[in-house]
Design an enzyme around this catalytic site. Structure first.
Site: not given
Length: 453
Positions: A21-22, A25
């Site tokens: 997920h990170e 980003h």
């Protein structure tokens, strides 16, 4: 020991999902020229830190319940003139939206990859043969019979009971009828129309088969596991390891049905044929009556187990496996179906049409992590895929403090031509924290309730 295993599996699962997920980003921010300062997996005290050649500080922290990507942002402090144009807040709103959306998108892509891996390894399952149908149920009224094989639900093919359960639930909460295509015991292909109104699938979705009136066909041969001294089984001469083949001249096809027959016939003599050490032995047994809730029930004072005959095991067992290309196609389809189901249930929760007991917290997630990890790699990949897409859906909800909340603010900015005031954003964040707190409290409450019950 099981608790430690569950915790370890949970930490591994969360670490993988948070990292992906990170990284979503992080990767998009770097590609769009934003200066990234720190990439952290976990919160709290740093356990490991190192600085890459890109001058980004990479960190693994003590609490593995999340992570973050810290970017240069003038709203969080002074930014040197030399890198001011690389600050997050200086980027076009569309770039900022892409960076925020990249985290949930990464979770959806990971879910597709995980499901594809699961299908390439192969998914063990049980063919959806229908067991005893509950009298008076919707399935009975529609004409479903024991030994029917479910081929499809509303046109969607199913090969295992796991697929059938999910498809029955997904179709049942979105359609007024379930159209089951079945192959009967006689070999005919027929359609059964089951109305879903009033079944309560949204309130008790984990019991979808019972609500419809279906059960899994799993005929088992009764086996005497232990004989209690002085009881009916001991008086009849039954021994541990005896396999019950016939009762009163008829084959015994189910352990549960045989136990029910014993209970229904207290004091009635039964002629049994049992298999004992590869020999057939005839036994005469009379269940002894005992009063239960004012009614006489038959008991034989023996522990009874059940085994599946090899012929039945071969009939029921199946494996769903695909080649690489088809596995990715099925992975994308499965991710889409599960995402739509998750959104529908969430929507029904918001309007009060679904039970909040559908929510699960970290305790339940950890338990399932441990169970699936113990079963094998394929099951664990499937579990990771479900949690990954759930994380993606959750983060896209338009709740301030979540990615979806930031996207909501940025959409408003795109439409208005200017951002919301800091005061308005602060109020939104407070509301978001309250909503998130309520959600987590309900999830924890459900976890504790499940443990206590």
């Amino acid at each position: 020991m099981n608790v430690l295993w569950d915790i370890a599996a949970f930490i591994v699962a969360i670490s993988i999902l948070v990292t992906v997920h990170e990284f979503g980003h992080f990767w998009v921010a770097r590609r769009l020229g934003v200066k990234v300062v720190r990439f952290s997996i976990g919160f709290g005290r740093p356990l490991f830190t190192w600085r890459g050649k890109d001058q980004v500080e990479y960190m693994v922290a003590a609490l593995p319940f999340g992570g973050y990507v810290k970017m240069v942002d003038e709203r969080e402090g002074d930014v040197p003139e030399a890198i001011r144009d690389r600050a997050f807040n200086r980027q076009p709103v569309t770039h900022r939206m892409a960076i925020v959306a990249a985290g949930p998108v990464a979770n959806f892509l990971l879910a597709i990859l995980l499901y594809a891996g699961m299908f390439m390894i192969g998914v063990q399952g049980i063919r959806p043969y229908v067991g005893p149908v509950s009298a008076g149920s919707a399935a009975a009224a529609a004409g479903v019979h024991e030994r029917d094989l479910i081929l499809s639900v509303n046109g969607i093919p199913v090969q295992t009971w796991e697929q059938a359960r999910l498809t029955l639930l997904a179709q049942g909460i979105s359609h007024a009828n379930l159209m089951l295509k079945v192959r009967t015991l006689a070999g005919d292909i027929e359609t059964r129309d089951i109305p879903t109104s009033g079944l309560g699938l949204l309130q008790h979705g984990d019991k979808v088969l019972q609500l419809i009136g279906l059960s899994v066909w799993r005929p088992s041969m009764p086996v005497i596991m232990k004989v209690m001294p002085g009881g009916a089984a001991a008086s009849a001469g039954l021994e541990s390891g005896d396999k019950v083949l016939e009762m009163n001249g008829k084959p015994v096809v189910s352990t549960s049905a045989w136990i029910a027959s014993i209970q229904k016939h207290p004091g009635d003599r039964m002629s049994l044929i049992v298999e004992r050490k590869d020999h057939r032995v005839t036994v005469s047994m009379t269940p002894w009556p005992k009063l239960i809730d004012g009614r006489a029930r038959g008991f034989i004072d023996a522990q009874i187990g059940g085994i599946l005959p090899q012929s039945v095991r071969t009939l029921l067992q199946t494996e769903v496996r695909y080649g690489p290309l088809q596995a990715f196609a099925q992975g994308a389809r499965k991710t889409w179906e599960m995402t739509v189901l998750t959104l529908r249930v969430m929507g029904k929760l918001v309007v009060g049409q679904a039970s909040v007991r559908n929510l699960s917290g970290p305790v339940t997630i950890a338990e399932y992590a441990g169970i699936t990890a113990a079963i094998g790699l394929s099951a664990f990949l499937g579990f990771l895929a479900v949690v990954s897409l759930s994380l993606g859906v959750l983060n896209l909800l338009p709740v301030p403090v979540l990615d979806g909340g930031h996207l909501l603010y940025q959409t408003i900015e795109l439409l208005r031509g200017r951002p919301l005031s800091e005061h308005a954003e602060l109020i939104g964040q407070k509301i978001g924290l309250i909503l998130l707190g309520v959600l987590m409290t309900l999830a924890f409450y459900n976890d504790i309730s499940r443990l206590l019950t």
